[in-house]
Design a protein around this motif. Structure first.
Motif, PDB file in Angstrom:
ATOM      1  N   ALA A  13      -7.679   3.941  -9.520  1.00 50.11           N
ATOM      2  CA  ALA A  13      -7.663   4.641  -8.231  1.00 50.11           C
ATOM      3  C   ALA A  13      -6.898   5.959  -8.342  1.00 50.11           C
ATOM      4  O   ALA A  13      -7.308   6.985  -7.778  1.00 50.11           O
ATOM      5  CB  ALA A  13      -7.035   3.762  -7.161  1.00 50.11           C
TER       6      ALA A  13
ATOM      7  N   HIS B  88      -5.016   0.015  -9.735  1.00 50.74           N
ATOM      8  CA  HIS B  88      -4.148   1.101  -9.279  1.00 50.74           C
ATOM      9  C   HIS B  88      -4.276   2.319 -10.191  1.00 50.74           C
ATOM     10  O   HIS B  88      -4.347   3.465  -9.726  1.00 50.74           O
ATOM     11  CB  HIS B  88      -2.701   0.620  -9.224  1.00 50.74           C
ATOM     12  CG  HIS B  88      -1.787   1.536  -8.485  1.00 50.74           C
ATOM     13  ND1 HIS B  88      -0.431   1.311  -8.396  1.00 50.74           N
ATOM     14  CD2 HIS B  88      -2.014   2.692  -7.804  1.00 50.74           C
ATOM     15  CE1 HIS B  88       0.121   2.290  -7.691  1.00 50.74           C
ATOM     16  NE2 HIS B  88      -0.808   3.137  -7.329  1.00 50.74           N
TER      17      HIS B  88
ATOM     18  N   PHE C  31      -7.093   7.586  -0.300  1.00 52.28           N
ATOM     19  CA  PHE C  31      -6.530   6.556  -1.164  1.00 52.28           C
ATOM     20  C   PHE C  31      -7.305   5.255  -1.061  1.00 52.28           C
ATOM     21  O   PHE C  31      -7.627   4.624  -2.075  1.00 52.28           O
ATOM     22  CB  PHE C  31      -5.057   6.332  -0.809  1.00 52.28           C
ATOM     23  CG  PHE C  31      -4.381   5.296  -1.663  1.00 52.28           C
ATOM     24  CD1 PHE C  31      -4.134   5.526  -3.004  1.00 52.28           C
ATOM     25  CD2 PHE C  31      -3.986   4.072  -1.128  1.00 52.28           C
ATOM     26  CE1 PHE C  31      -3.508   4.576  -3.802  1.00 52.28           C
ATOM     27  CE2 PHE C  31      -3.355   3.117  -1.906  1.00 52.28           C
ATOM     28  CZ  PHE C  31      -3.115   3.364  -3.245  1.00 52.28           C
ATOM     29  N   ASP C  32      -7.644   4.829   0.158  1.00 50.28           N
ATOM     30  CA  ASP C  32      -8.349   3.561   0.311  1.00 50.28           C
ATOM     31  C   ASP C  32      -9.736   3.612  -0.322  1.00 50.28           C
ATOM     32  O   ASP C  32     -10.181   2.640  -0.947  1.00 50.28           O
ATOM     33  CB  ASP C  32      -8.460   3.198   1.794  1.00 50.28           C
ATOM     34  CG  ASP C  32      -7.103   2.881   2.405  1.00 50.28           C
ATOM     35  OD1 ASP C  32      -6.227   2.378   1.671  1.00 50.28           O
ATOM     36  OD2 ASP C  32      -6.908   3.152   3.600  1.00 50.28           O
TER      37      ASP C  32
ATOM     38  N   VAL D 242      -9.301   3.299  -4.015  1.00 46.11           N
ATOM     39  CA  VAL D 242      -9.021   1.916  -4.419  1.00 46.11           C
ATOM     40  C   VAL D 242     -10.312   1.096  -4.431  1.00 46.11           C
ATOM     41  O   VAL D 242     -10.552   0.302  -5.351  1.00 46.11           O
ATOM     42  CB  VAL D 242      -7.979   1.279  -3.482  1.00 46.11           C
ATOM     43  CG1 VAL D 242      -7.862  -0.223  -3.730  1.00 46.11           C
ATOM     44  CG2 VAL D 242      -6.624   1.952  -3.667  1.00 46.11           C
ATOM     45  N   ASP D 243     -11.167   1.273  -3.422  1.00 42.41           N
ATOM     46  CA  ASP D 243     -12.444   0.550  -3.389  1.00 42.41           C
ATOM     47  C   ASP D 243     -13.291   0.895  -4.599  1.00 42.41           C
ATOM     48  O   ASP D 243     -13.896   0.013  -5.228  1.00 42.41           O
ATOM     49  CB  ASP D 243     -13.207   0.889  -2.102  1.00 42.41           C
ATOM     50  CG  ASP D 243     -12.580   0.260  -0.864  1.00 42.41           C
ATOM     51  OD1 ASP D 243     -11.792  -0.695  -1.031  1.00 42.41           O
ATOM     52  OD2 ASP D 243     -12.867   0.734   0.251  1.00 42.41           O
TER      53      ASP D 243
ATOM     54  N   LEU E 197       0.659   4.065  -2.850  1.00 47.39           N
ATOM     55  CA  LEU E 197       0.248   5.415  -2.486  1.00 47.39           C
ATOM     56  C   LEU E 197       1.292   6.429  -2.942  1.00 47.39           C
ATOM     57  O   LEU E 197       0.945   7.501  -3.470  1.00 47.39           O
ATOM     58  CB  LEU E 197       0.041   5.509  -0.977  1.00 47.39           C
ATOM     59  CG  LEU E 197      -0.283   6.895  -0.405  1.00 47.39           C
ATOM     60  CD1 LEU E 197      -1.521   7.486  -1.058  1.00 47.39           C
ATOM     61  CD2 LEU E 197      -0.461   6.819   1.111  1.00 47.39           C
TER      62      LEU E 197
ATOM     63  N   ARG F  53       0.826  -1.212   0.000  1.00 41.05           N
ATOM     64  CA  ARG F  53       0.000   0.000   0.000  1.00 41.05           C
ATOM     65  C   ARG F  53       0.859   1.260   0.000  1.00 41.05           C
ATOM     66  O   ARG F  53       0.558   2.226  -0.712  1.00 41.05           O
ATOM     67  CB  ARG F  53      -0.921   0.000   1.226  1.00 41.05           C
ATOM     68  CG  ARG F  53      -1.813   1.235   1.311  1.00 41.05           C
ATOM     69  CD  ARG F  53      -2.602   1.264   2.615  1.00 41.05           C
ATOM     70  NE  ARG F  53      -3.490   2.416   2.684  1.00 41.05           N
ATOM     71  CZ  ARG F  53      -3.094   3.636   3.032  1.00 41.05           C
ATOM     72  NH1 ARG F  53      -1.815   3.856   3.354  1.00 41.05           N
ATOM     73  NH2 ARG F  53      -3.963   4.642   3.073  1.00 41.05           N
TER      74      ARG F  53
ATOM     75  N   ARG G 235     -11.772  -0.757  -7.699  1.00 39.72           N
ATOM     76  CA  ARG G 235     -12.036  -2.202  -7.793  1.00 39.72           C
ATOM     77  C   ARG G 235     -13.423  -2.466  -8.374  1.00 39.72           C
ATOM     78  O   ARG G 235     -13.609  -3.372  -9.190  1.00 39.72           O
ATOM     79  CB  ARG G 235     -11.908  -2.840  -6.410  1.00 39.72           C
ATOM     80  CG  ARG G 235     -10.472  -3.004  -5.937  1.00 39.72           C
ATOM     81  CD  ARG G 235     -10.412  -3.599  -4.562  1.00 39.72           C
ATOM     82  NE  ARG G 235      -9.030  -3.791  -4.118  1.00 39.72           N
ATOM     83  CZ  ARG G 235      -8.619  -3.647  -2.867  1.00 39.72           C
ATOM     84  NH1 ARG G 235      -9.493  -3.325  -1.917  1.00 39.72           N
ATOM     85  NH2 ARG G 235      -7.355  -3.829  -2.544  1.00 39.72           N
TER      86      ARG G 235
END
Length: 244
Positions: free
Chosen positions: A198, A195, A210-211, A214-215, A164, A160, A218
């Motif tokens: 995101a 990636h 960032f998280d 990413v979700d 990032l 991660r 996906r």
């Protein structure tokens, strides 16, 4: 047990010899005080000792003070000496040299930072190279677009923290990354595509974490842009729990 590497005290004053010895002391507080003293009264006689200690110093705070001490020296000789470390065998020497260049902030260094460092096998070196080259890169669109093309080769790399760092570097390059990221979102490797997607979310909406980006990425990669845009179906009530 931490590594203690002696530094050759070939300096012209007793103060420099004393500080050079203290930079190799076992106690990190002693090393920190020595680096602070070197930054408080800059002396080119300490240039080699400071650079050499950067390559082996295990303590983050001491390393940062060593870099600060180097920024206090005349930039011409300091940059010339730091440049030699970019080809060093030791990964920490390469990473710390790059970090110190970012602290000095002389954009002329852009022309001689080896592009191979962007693709360094060591994650910490590569992460630092991404950040520093983006910070020092010229403002012209062609150069920055070429740099974006180099960086997107590492989409999907590492953990991660590595991802990032790469996303931040690409976002900092600005709109020139859009085309490269769009191509990468079609990559057959889901890690690369996710990636890239995101990073594009962060480019368009920097306030997104960032998280969360990413979700969202996906979902986009799994369902495609149109599927990801549809709201999720409402949950179905369990038998016997609906209205009477």
């Amino acid at each position: 047990m931490q590594e203690v590497v002696p530094i050759d005290p070939t300096h012209t004053t007793p103060r420099n010899a004393r500080l050079t010895g203290a930079l190799g002391a076992e106690d990190p507080s002693v090393r920190l005080q020595a680096a602070l003293a070197a930054s408080s009264a800059p002396d080119l006689g300490l240039l080699d000792a400071l650079v050499e200690r950067c390559a082996v110093e295990p303590d983050f705070f001491v390393r940062d003070m060593l870099s600060w001490a180097l920024t206090r020296l005349p930039p011409g000789p300091a940059l010339a000496r730091i440049r030699r470390e970019l080809d060093a065998d030791r990964a920490q020497a390469r990473a710390q040299a790059l970090h110190t260049l970012s602290k000095i902030g002389d954009r002329s260094a852009w022309t001689w930072i080896p592009r191979a460092l962007l693709h360094d096998r060591d994650d910490e070196v590569a992460r630092t190279a991404w950040r520093v080259t983006v910070a020092l890169a010229p403002d012209d669109e062609e150069t920055r677009a070429d740099l974006a093309g180099e960086l997107v080769r590492h989409l999907g790399r590492g953990d991660r923290a590595v991802r990032l760092s790469l996303s931040r570097a690409l976002v900092d390059l600005g709109d020139v990354t859009r085309t490269a990221l769009e191509r990468a979102t079609a990559d057959p490797d889901p890690a690369v595509a996710t990636h890239a997607a995101a990073t594009e979310v962060l480019r368009q909406r920097p306030e997104t974490g960032f998280d969360a980006a990413v979700d969202e990425a996906r979902r986009t990669v799994a369902l495609g842009p149109e599927g990801a845009a549809r709201p999720a179906p409402a949950p179905t009530a369990a038998p016997g729990t609906g209205p009477c």
